[in-house]
Design a protein around this motif. Structure first.
Motif, short mmCIF file in Angstrom:
data_model
loop_
_atom_site.label_atom_id
_atom_site.label_comp_id
_atom_site.label_asym_id
_atom_site.label_seq_id
_atom_site.Cartn_x
_atom_site.Cartn_y
_atom_site.Cartn_z
N ARG A 1 42.48 43.26 41.87
CA ARG A 1 43.08 42.06 42.45
C ARG A 1 42.57 40.77 41.79
O ARG A 1 43.35 39.84 41.58
CB ARG A 1 42.77 42.03 43.95
CG ARG A 1 43.42 40.92 44.68
CD ARG A 1 44.84 41.27 44.97
NE ARG A 1 45.34 40.33 45.94
CZ ARG A 1 46.55 39.82 45.86
NH1 ARG A 1 47.35 40.20 44.92
NH2 ARG A 1 46.95 38.98 46.77
N LEU A 2 41.27 40.73 41.46
CA LEU A 2 40.68 39.48 40.99
C LEU A 2 40.24 39.51 39.53
O LEU A 2 40.57 38.61 38.76
CB LEU A 2 39.47 39.12 41.86
CG LEU A 2 39.75 38.96 43.36
CD1 LEU A 2 38.45 38.74 44.11
CD2 LEU A 2 40.71 37.82 43.61
N LEU A 3 39.48 40.52 39.16
CA LEU A 3 38.89 40.53 37.82
C LEU A 3 39.91 40.87 36.74
O LEU A 3 39.90 40.25 35.67
CB LEU A 3 37.71 41.51 37.77
CG LEU A 3 36.95 41.56 36.46
CD1 LEU A 3 36.29 40.22 36.18
CD2 LEU A 3 35.92 42.67 36.47
N SER A 4 40.79 41.82 36.98
CA SER A 4 41.76 42.22 35.96
C SER A 4 42.66 41.07 35.53
O SER A 4 42.83 40.84 34.33
CB SER A 4 42.61 43.40 36.44
OG SER A 4 41.84 44.56 36.53
N PRO A 5 43.27 40.32 36.46
CA PRO A 5 44.10 39.19 36.02
C PRO A 5 43.31 38.16 35.22
O PRO A 5 43.77 37.66 34.20
CB PRO A 5 44.64 38.59 37.31
CG PRO A 5 44.52 39.66 38.32
CD PRO A 5 43.35 40.49 37.91
N TRP A 6 42.09 37.84 35.69
CA TRP A 6 41.26 36.87 35.00
C TRP A 6 40.90 37.37 33.60
O TRP A 6 41.00 36.63 32.61
CB TRP A 6 39.99 36.61 35.81
CG TRP A 6 39.06 35.64 35.16
CD1 TRP A 6 39.12 34.28 35.20
CD2 TRP A 6 37.93 35.97 34.37
NE1 TRP A 6 38.09 33.74 34.47
CE2 TRP A 6 37.34 34.76 33.95
CE3 TRP A 6 37.34 37.17 33.97
CZ2 TRP A 6 36.20 34.72 33.16
CZ3 TRP A 6 36.21 37.13 33.17
CH2 TRP A 6 35.65 35.90 32.77
N LEU A 7 40.47 38.63 33.51
CA LEU A 7 40.07 39.22 32.23
C LEU A 7 41.24 39.29 31.25
O LEU A 7 41.11 38.92 30.08
CB LEU A 7 39.49 40.61 32.48
CG LEU A 7 38.87 41.34 31.32
CD1 LEU A 7 37.64 40.59 30.83
CD2 LEU A 7 38.48 42.74 31.74
N LEU A 8 42.39 39.75 31.73
CA LEU A 8 43.56 39.85 30.87
C LEU A 8 44.03 38.48 30.39
O LEU A 8 44.44 38.33 29.23
CB LEU A 8 44.69 40.58 31.59
CG LEU A 8 44.46 42.07 31.81
CD1 LEU A 8 45.49 42.63 32.77
CD2 LEU A 8 44.50 42.83 30.49
#
Length: 156
Positions: free
Chosen positions: A27-34
């Motif tokens: 929910r949080l880290l994947s969008p930020w990382l991508l």
């Protein structure tokens, strides 16, 4: 009836913390990382494609954690040998607990976003849930269980 289903409380806690961590990662880290890694590609993707991208990023993070942990057990833990049939190896069981939490998170995400997988992917997740549970609940074949966790490094 035994309410623990063969697992001790620390393993339950690890499974639940892993489940929560991977859902938060999705929910949080994947969008930020991508967004940071692919600043022109990620924002251009349609919203319908982003759940699959988030799931792939979560999968990559899971593979790194579980795979490196399994490699460290393989190379550094002399007690986990291929000749052992029954041996309680907490390092292997905790790694399986992290894997089980991930498999639960990924299965629930696949249920919420059916476009990310199909029938064979559902079977894959069912088997993963079973394998994760067996790795946590039973103390047999720790060497072979750890080899299975090392194979997580081959995930995309």
């Amino acid at each position: 009836m035994d309410w623990t289903l063969g697992m001790e409380v620390p393993y339950y806690a690890t499974v639940l913390c892993s489940l929560a961590a991977f859902l938060l990662m999705y929910r949080l880290l994947s969008p930020w990382l991508l967004h940071r890694m692919f600043p022109s590609y990620y924002p251009a993707q349609p919203d319908s494609a982003k759940p699959q991208l988030h799931e792939a990023a979560m999968c990559a993070c899971h593979s790194i954690v579980v795979g490196i942990w399994a490699c460290s057990v393989y190379f550094l833990n002399d007690n986990v040998k291929g000749t052992l049939i029954r041996y309680d190896a907490p390092s292997v069981r905790f790694n399986c607990a992290i894997f089980l939490g991930y498999a639960m998170a990924d299965s629930s995400l696949m249920a919420m976003h059916p476009e990310t997988g199909g029938f064979l992917y559902s079977i894959h997740h069912a088997v993963s849930l079973f394998v994760g549970y067996v790795g946590v609940a039973y103390t047999c074949f720790p060497y072979h269980t750890n080899i299975g966790m090392m194979m997580e490094l081959s995930n995309p």
